[in-house]
Design a protein around this motif. Sequence first.
Motif, PDB file in Angstrom:
ATOM      1  N   GLY A   1       0.818  -1.220   0.000  1.00  0.00           N
ATOM      2  CA  GLY A   1       0.000   0.000   0.000  1.00  0.00           C
ATOM      3  C   GLY A   1       0.846   1.263   0.000  1.00  0.00           C
ATOM      4  O   GLY A   1       0.560   2.214  -0.741  1.00  0.00           O
ATOM      5  N   LEU A   2       1.888   1.285   0.818  1.00  0.00           N
ATOM      6  CA  LEU A   2       2.792   2.445   0.845  1.00  0.00           C
ATOM      7  C   LEU A   2       3.522   2.579  -0.480  1.00  0.00           C
ATOM      8  O   LEU A   2       3.644   3.675  -1.026  1.00  0.00           O
TER       9      LEU A   2
ATOM     10  N   SER B   1       2.612   1.572  -3.453  1.00  0.00           N
ATOM     11  CA  SER B   1       1.720   2.048  -4.523  1.00  0.00           C
ATOM     12  C   SER B   1       1.346   3.514  -4.316  1.00  0.00           C
ATOM     13  O   SER B   1       1.216   4.268  -5.282  1.00  0.00           O
ATOM     14  N   ALA B   2       1.205   3.952  -3.055  1.00  0.00           N
ATOM     15  CA  ALA B   2       0.902   5.366  -2.786  1.00  0.00           C
ATOM     16  C   ALA B   2       2.070   6.248  -3.239  1.00  0.00           C
ATOM     17  O   ALA B   2       1.869   7.300  -3.847  1.00  0.00           O
ATOM     18  N   VAL B   3       3.292   5.820  -2.938  1.00  0.00           N
ATOM     19  CA  VAL B   3       4.475   6.575  -3.364  1.00  0.00           C
ATOM     20  C   VAL B   3       4.562   6.589  -4.884  1.00  0.00           C
ATOM     21  O   VAL B   3       4.783   7.637  -5.497  1.00  0.00           O
TER      22      VAL B   3
ATOM     23  N   GLU C   1       4.943  15.619  -2.404  1.00  0.00           N
ATOM     24  CA  GLU C   1       4.777  15.727  -3.867  1.00  0.00           C
ATOM     25  C   GLU C   1       4.501  17.162  -4.265  1.00  0.00           C
ATOM     26  O   GLU C   1       5.062  17.679  -5.233  1.00  0.00           O
TER      27      GLU C   1
ATOM     28  N   TYR D   1       0.619   8.631   4.641  1.00  0.00           N
ATOM     29  CA  TYR D   1      -0.061   8.971   3.382  1.00  0.00           C
ATOM     30  C   TYR D   1      -0.210  10.488   3.231  1.00  0.00           C
ATOM     31  O   TYR D   1      -0.093  11.026   2.135  1.00  0.00           O
TER      32      TYR D   1
ATOM     33  N   GLU E   1       2.216   6.238  -7.041  1.00  0.00           N
ATOM     34  CA  GLU E   1       1.131   7.041  -7.616  1.00  0.00           C
ATOM     35  C   GLU E   1       1.405   8.535  -7.461  1.00  0.00           C
ATOM     36  O   GLU E   1       1.324   9.298  -8.410  1.00  0.00           O
ATOM     37  N   LYS E   2       1.736   8.973  -6.243  1.00  0.00           N
ATOM     38  CA  LYS E   2       1.922  10.401  -5.974  1.00  0.00           C
ATOM     39  C   LYS E   2       3.216  10.932  -6.583  1.00  0.00           C
ATOM     40  O   LYS E   2       3.215  11.923  -7.296  1.00  0.00           O
TER      41      LYS E   2
ATOM     42  N   ILE F   1       3.187  11.803   2.218  1.00  0.00           N
ATOM     43  CA  ILE F   1       3.432  11.534   0.788  1.00  0.00           C
ATOM     44  C   ILE F   1       2.745  12.591  -0.065  1.00  0.00           C
ATOM     45  O   ILE F   1       3.336  13.140  -0.998  1.00  0.00           O
ATOM     46  N   ASP F   2       1.488  12.908   0.263  1.00  0.00           N
ATOM     47  CA  ASP F   2       0.757  13.942  -0.484  1.00  0.00           C
ATOM     48  C   ASP F   2       1.474  15.286  -0.399  1.00  0.00           C
ATOM     49  O   ASP F   2       1.625  15.987  -1.392  1.00  0.00           O
TER      50      ASP F   2
END
Length: 175
Positions: A15-16, A18-20, A78, A71, A22-23, A74-75
């Motif tokens: 999950g982490l 994929s979040a990284v 970016e 999360y 993606e962002k 991460i947002d």
Amino acid sequence: MNLVISGKNIDITEGLRSAVEEKIGKLERYFTDSTEVHVTLSTEKNRQKIEVTVPMKGSIIRAEETSTDMYVSIDLVEEVIERQLRKYKNKLIDKAQNAVQLSKAFIEEDAYEDEDIRIIRSKKFEMKPMDPEEACVQMELLGHNFFVFRNSESDEVNVVYKRKGNTYGLIEPEF
């Protein structure tokens, strides 16, 4: 753009990751395929920290964000990297060697309203030779978080600075 994701005191879950991807992957439009982007996730106590470093020829683009939720961090990071790229785009392109790692689409994009860097205050002061420990004392007495001084041992201009955890750093020039 190649993402290099690592963790300190944290397991990089799917999950982490994929979040990284993606962002931070949104930044791909700014860089060439060969650009490496280093992402380090870490945790200590209730703080979730992400550090993003993009080494480029002649400079480094770097940002770090800390919050109670990874999360959210991460947002936030970016947005910071994107803002830095847009703000310093013209300065990076002016130095031709830096522009090598920026994508052509980003370079050709309309210029961002660049805020010129304005120096609003200038100081001149005598630099008496002192050792780094004395420079740290002077810095503390002035209430600053860095101090420029002439090192009595090397006769070079050095900088001491305050770090987290009430520690100090020393910057010495290397020619």
